[in-house]
Design a protein around this motif. Structure first.
Motif, PDB file in Angstrom:
ATOM      1  N   TYR A   1       0.837  -1.205   0.000  1.00 30.35           N
ATOM      2  CA  TYR A   1       0.000   0.000   0.000  1.00 30.35           C
ATOM      3  C   TYR A   1       0.871   1.255   0.000  1.00 30.35           C
ATOM      4  CZ  TYR A   1      -3.841   3.123   1.407  1.00 30.35           C
ATOM      5  OH  TYR A   1      -4.770   4.128   1.467  1.00 30.35           O
ATOM      6  N   CYS A   2       1.875   1.280   0.872  1.00 26.38           N
ATOM      7  CA  CYS A   2       2.772   2.435   0.954  1.00 26.38           C
ATOM      8  C   CYS A   2       3.584   2.602  -0.332  1.00 26.38           C
ATOM      9  CB  CYS A   2       3.710   2.290   2.147  1.00 26.38           C
ATOM     10  SG  CYS A   2       2.871   2.449   3.743  1.00 26.38           S
ATOM     11  N   LEU A   3       4.017   1.475  -0.930  1.00 25.50           N
ATOM     12  CA  LEU A   3       4.745   1.546  -2.195  1.00 25.50           C
ATOM     13  C   LEU A   3       3.888   2.165  -3.293  1.00 25.50           C
ATOM     14  CD1 LEU A   3       6.787  -1.778  -2.575  1.00 25.50           C
ATOM     15  CD2 LEU A   3       7.670   0.562  -2.617  1.00 25.50           C
ATOM     16  N   THR A   4       2.617   1.766  -3.338  1.00 26.93           N
ATOM     17  CA  THR A   4       1.705   2.319  -4.342  1.00 26.93           C
ATOM     18  C   THR A   4       1.600   3.825  -4.196  1.00 26.93           C
ATOM     19  OG1 THR A   4       0.403   0.271  -4.355  1.00 26.93           O
ATOM     20  CG2 THR A   4      -0.639   2.230  -5.261  1.00 26.93           C
ATOM     21  N   VAL A   5       1.352   4.276  -2.973  1.00 25.16           N
ATOM     22  CA  VAL A   5       1.204   5.711  -2.723  1.00 25.16           C
ATOM     23  C   VAL A   5       2.488   6.461  -3.065  1.00 25.16           C
ATOM     24  CG1 VAL A   5       0.818   7.448  -0.933  1.00 25.16           C
ATOM     25  CG2 VAL A   5      -0.576   5.365  -0.968  1.00 25.16           C
ATOM     26  N   LEU A   6       3.623   5.936  -2.626  1.00 23.63           N
ATOM     27  CA  LEU A   6       4.903   6.607  -2.858  1.00 23.63           C
ATOM     28  C   LEU A   6       5.247   6.669  -4.348  1.00 23.63           C
ATOM     29  CD1 LEU A   6       7.545   7.845  -1.840  1.00 23.63           C
ATOM     30  CD2 LEU A   6       8.454   5.526  -1.603  1.00 23.63           C
ATOM     31  N   ILE A   7       5.164   5.526  -5.026  1.00 23.00           N
ATOM     32  CA  ILE A   7       5.560   5.476  -6.441  1.00 23.00           C
ATOM     33  C   ILE A   7       4.629   6.316  -7.298  1.00 23.00           C
ATOM     34  CG2 ILE A   7       5.726   3.964  -8.461  1.00 23.00           C
ATOM     35  CD1 ILE A   7       6.750   1.773  -6.557  1.00 23.00           C
ATOM     36  N   TRP A   8       3.324   6.193  -7.082  1.00 24.42           N
ATOM     37  CA  TRP A   8       2.394   6.962  -7.912  1.00 24.42           C
ATOM     38  C   TRP A   8       2.453   8.446  -7.595  1.00 24.42           C
ATOM     39  CZ3 TRP A   8      -2.632   3.528  -8.408  1.00 24.42           C
ATOM     40  CH2 TRP A   8      -2.321   2.445  -9.232  1.00 24.42           C
ATOM     41  N   GLY A   9       2.832   8.787  -6.357  1.00 23.88           N
ATOM     42  CA  GLY A   9       3.045  10.199  -6.050  1.00 23.88           C
ATOM     43  C   GLY A   9       4.210  10.765  -6.839  1.00 23.88           C
ATOM     44  N   LEU A  10       5.257   9.961  -7.027  1.00 20.30           N
ATOM     45  CA  LEU A  10       6.427  10.402  -7.790  1.00 20.30           C
ATOM     46  C   LEU A  10       6.158  10.453  -9.293  1.00 20.30           C
ATOM     47  CD1 LEU A  10       9.202   8.395  -5.905  1.00 20.30           C
ATOM     48  CD2 LEU A  10       8.709  10.841  -5.714  1.00 20.30           C
ATOM     49  N   THR A  11       5.184   9.666  -9.775  1.00 20.88           N
ATOM     50  CA  THR A  11       4.931   9.643 -11.224  1.00 20.88           C
ATOM     51  C   THR A  11       4.367  10.961 -11.742  1.00 20.88           C
ATOM     52  OG1 THR A  11       2.711   8.673 -10.919  1.00 20.88           O
ATOM     53  CG2 THR A  11       4.556   7.140 -11.294  1.00 20.88           C
ATOM     54  N   TRP A  12       3.755  11.752 -10.880  1.00 22.91           N
ATOM     55  CA  TRP A  12       3.182  13.021 -11.346  1.00 22.91           C
ATOM     56  C   TRP A  12       4.251  13.894 -11.982  1.00 22.91           C
ATOM     57  CZ3 TRP A  12      -1.350  15.853  -8.667  1.00 22.91           C
ATOM     58  CH2 TRP A  12      -2.418  14.974  -8.510  1.00 22.91           C
ATOM     59  N   THR A  13       5.377  14.002 -11.312  1.00 18.29           N
ATOM     60  CA  THR A  13       6.463  14.815 -11.858  1.00 18.29           C
ATOM     61  C   THR A  13       7.003  14.204 -13.146  1.00 18.29           C
ATOM     62  OG1 THR A  13       7.092  15.554  -9.643  1.00 18.29           O
ATOM     63  CG2 THR A  13       8.746  15.781 -11.385  1.00 18.29           C
ATOM     64  N   ALA A  14       7.151  12.877 -13.170  1.00 22.84           N
ATOM     65  CA  ALA A  14       7.677  12.200 -14.360  1.00 22.84           C
ATOM     66  C   ALA A  14       6.734  12.376 -15.551  1.00 22.84           C
ATOM     67  CB  ALA A  14       7.887  10.714 -14.061  1.00 22.84           C
ATOM     68  N   ILE A  15       5.439  12.305 -15.307  1.00 24.39           N
ATOM     69  CA  ILE A  15       4.463  12.485 -16.392  1.00 24.39           C
ATOM     70  C   ILE A  15       4.586  13.886 -16.982  1.00 24.39           C
ATOM     71  CG2 ILE A  15       1.998  12.740 -16.884  1.00 24.39           C
ATOM     72  CD1 ILE A  15       1.540  10.408 -14.889  1.00 24.39           C
ATOM     73  N   ARG A  16       4.717  14.886 -16.105  1.00 22.71           N
ATOM     74  CA  ARG A  16       4.851  16.264 -16.601  1.00 22.71           C
ATOM     75  C   ARG A  16       6.094  16.405 -17.465  1.00 22.71           C
ATOM     76  NH1 ARG A  16       7.736  20.282 -14.948  1.00 22.71           N
ATOM     77  NH2 ARG A  16       8.289  19.300 -12.967  1.00 22.71           N
ATOM     78  N   LEU A  17       7.198  15.808 -17.016  1.00 27.43           N
ATOM     79  CA  LEU A  17       8.441  15.883 -17.795  1.00 27.43           C
ATOM     80  C   LEU A  17       8.303  15.158 -19.129  1.00 27.43           C
ATOM     81  CD1 LEU A  17      11.049  15.219 -14.962  1.00 27.43           C
ATOM     82  CD2 LEU A  17      10.535  17.408 -16.068  1.00 27.43           C
ATOM     83  N   GLN A  18       7.546  14.054 -19.124  1.00 30.54           N
ATOM     84  CA  GLN A  18       7.398  13.263 -20.343  1.00 30.54           C
ATOM     85  C   GLN A  18       6.567  13.996 -21.397  1.00 30.54           C
ATOM     86  OE1 GLN A  18       4.770   9.860 -20.283  1.00 30.54           O
ATOM     87  NE2 GLN A  18       6.307   8.551 -21.236  1.00 30.54           N
ATOM     88  N   VAL A  19       5.425  14.518 -20.989  1.00 31.59           N
ATOM     89  CA  VAL A  19       4.513  15.109 -21.975  1.00 31.59           C
ATOM     90  C   VAL A  19       4.984  16.477 -22.461  1.00 31.59           C
ATOM     91  CG1 VAL A  19       2.541  13.836 -21.076  1.00 31.59           C
ATOM     92  CG2 VAL A  19       3.019  16.128 -20.191  1.00 31.59           C
ATOM     93  N   GLU A  20       5.983  17.058 -21.808  1.00 31.77           N
ATOM     94  CA  GLU A  20       6.552  18.306 -22.313  1.00 31.77           C
ATOM     95  C   GLU A  20       7.374  18.086 -23.579  1.00 31.77           C
ATOM     96  OE1 GLU A  20       8.779  19.879 -19.080  1.00 31.77           O
ATOM     97  OE2 GLU A  20       7.044  20.810 -18.081  1.00 31.77           O
ATOM     98  N   SER A  21       7.738  16.817 -23.850  1.00 30.63           N
ATOM     99  CA  SER A  21       8.634  16.531 -24.978  1.00 30.63           C
ATOM    100  C   SER A  21       7.986  15.704 -26.085  1.00 30.63           C
ATOM    101  CB  SER A  21       9.873  15.780 -24.470  1.00 30.63           C
ATOM    102  OG  SER A  21      10.523  16.488 -23.449  1.00 30.63           O
ATOM    103  N   ALA A  22       6.740  15.270 -25.892  1.00 31.85           N
ATOM    104  CA  ALA A  22       6.093  14.418 -26.898  1.00 31.85           C
ATOM    105  C   ALA A  22       4.582  14.536 -26.771  1.00 31.85           C
ATOM    106  CB  ALA A  22       6.537  12.960 -26.721  1.00 31.85           C
ATOM    107  N   PRO A  23       3.838  14.207 -27.847  1.00 33.18           N
ATOM    108  CA  PRO A  23       2.380  14.197 -27.746  1.00 33.18           C
ATOM    109  C   PRO A  23       1.910  13.252 -26.649  1.00 33.18           C
ATOM    110  CG  PRO A  23       3.077  14.003 -30.033  1.00 33.18           C
ATOM    111  CD  PRO A  23       4.304  13.859 -29.204  1.00 33.18           C
ATOM    112  N   VAL A  24       0.797  13.609 -26.027  1.00 37.51           N
ATOM    113  CA  VAL A  24       0.267  12.838 -24.900  1.00 37.51           C
ATOM    114  C   VAL A  24       0.066  11.369 -25.267  1.00 37.51           C
ATOM    115  CG1 VAL A  24      -1.810  12.491 -23.527  1.00 37.51           C
ATOM    116  CG2 VAL A  24      -0.790  14.755 -23.666  1.00 37.51           C
TER     117      VAL A  24
END
Length: 299
Positions: free
Chosen positions: A7-30
């Motif tokens: 449960y804690c891993l899910t919360v931690l990892i998915w919390g970190l993905t928000w920043t990664a998603i923003r970095l990803q979509v800044e360089s390519a179509p969604v």
């Protein structure tokens, strides 16, 4: 591994993905960004299982369930939510997605006849209120259209359906890791077909930041994150597992504090505390009733 760790891993990892998603979509179509994520995740997962000789044969009935899981957890839901994010503020999107726990409870009752825990309602009320306060400075309709709000709600609802299909996958005796790997592969195929239909340009992004973010989203964010999340679904049920969507915005804002200088106002702190309180309400152990002692000695 204890279920609390998953449960804690899910919360931690998915919390970190928000920043990664923003970095990803800044360089390519969604659409292409989501495609690369699940192509990479499925290739790594299936390739690793094949090398370890832990890729079991499965029946067509089992693969049909995995196709459904891929369409609900690893493709359509992301397309809808990312599409909403193009015109919707992060705060409003977080509030809508935090309703996943409520959608899980409703869909579990509607589709599978599973009566949700009564604790889910006060817990979700606290959680959604907490998320709204966390993003109070960002909680405005702004440029969000009715279509964007419907995309966000539809993506969350579709994600919830995927949670229930994960339970059917468990009941079909499909190994969790292998099942997730195949479901991601089917999701990637669906995304590829969609990109072809939409005429998305297939030029691979040249940005190192994009590929770094994609690797993080594919391996920790998808392979490990969804493995932990579905483990929680299988153990605690979809309604309780869905509360993770309330908590990971707290992790995301904590990262934003470090990387982007997010300032924690009194309202944001109260919001985080309410979200954590909702988690406590949902998971606290019920008191065991104690039989009253007799007032007088027995005859």
């Amino acid at each position: 591994m204890p279920i609390g760790i998953h449960y804690c891993l899910t919360v931690l990892i998915w919390g970190l993905t928000w920043t990664a998603i923003r970095l990803q979509v800044e360089s390519a179509p969604v659409d292409l960004s989501v495609l690369y994520r699940f192509v990479m995740a499925s290739l790594v997962a299936l390739g690793g299982l094949a090398l370890l000789r832990r890729l079991p044969r499965m029946s067509w009935r089992q693969h049909r369930l995995l196709i459904l899981q891929g369409m609900t957890l690893y493709s359509v839901n992301f397309l809808l939510i990312y599409r909403a994010a193009e015109t919707m503020t992060t705060g409003l999107l977080a509030v809508v997605f935090s309703l996943a726990a409520l959608f899980n409870a409703f869909n579990g009752w509607w589709i599978m006849g599973q009566r949700p825990s009564l604790r889910i309602y006060p817990a979700v009320a606290l959680g959604v209120t907490g998320v709204a306060l966390l993003f109070w400075h960002d909680l405005t309709l702004g440029n969000a259209t009715v279509a964007a709000i419907l995309f966000a709600a539809g993506g969350t609802f579709w994600f919830s359906l995927g949670n229930l299909i994960s339970l059917k996958v468990r009941n079909a005796d499909i190994p969790l890791f292998a099942g997730n790997a195949w479901a991601m592969a089917y999701g990637a195929v669906a995304l590829g077909i969609w990109c072809l239909i939409q005429g998305v340009p297939w030029h691979p992004p040249q940005s190192e930041v994009f590929w770094g973010a994609t690797v993080f989203l594919a391996i920790p964010g998808s392979i490990i994150g969804f493995y932990s999340y579905i483990t929680v679904i299988r153990t605690l049920g979809a309604d309780k597992a869905g509360y993770a969507t309330v908590l990971f915005p707290i992790v995301a804002l904590s990262v934003s504090t470090w990387l982007e200088g997010f300032e924690w106002t009194i309202t944001a702190v109260i919001g985080a505390l309410l979200a954590l309180l909702g988690n406590y309400v949902l998971f606290r152990k019920a008191a065991v009733p104690v039989a009253p002692k007799p007032l007088y000695g027995s005859d």
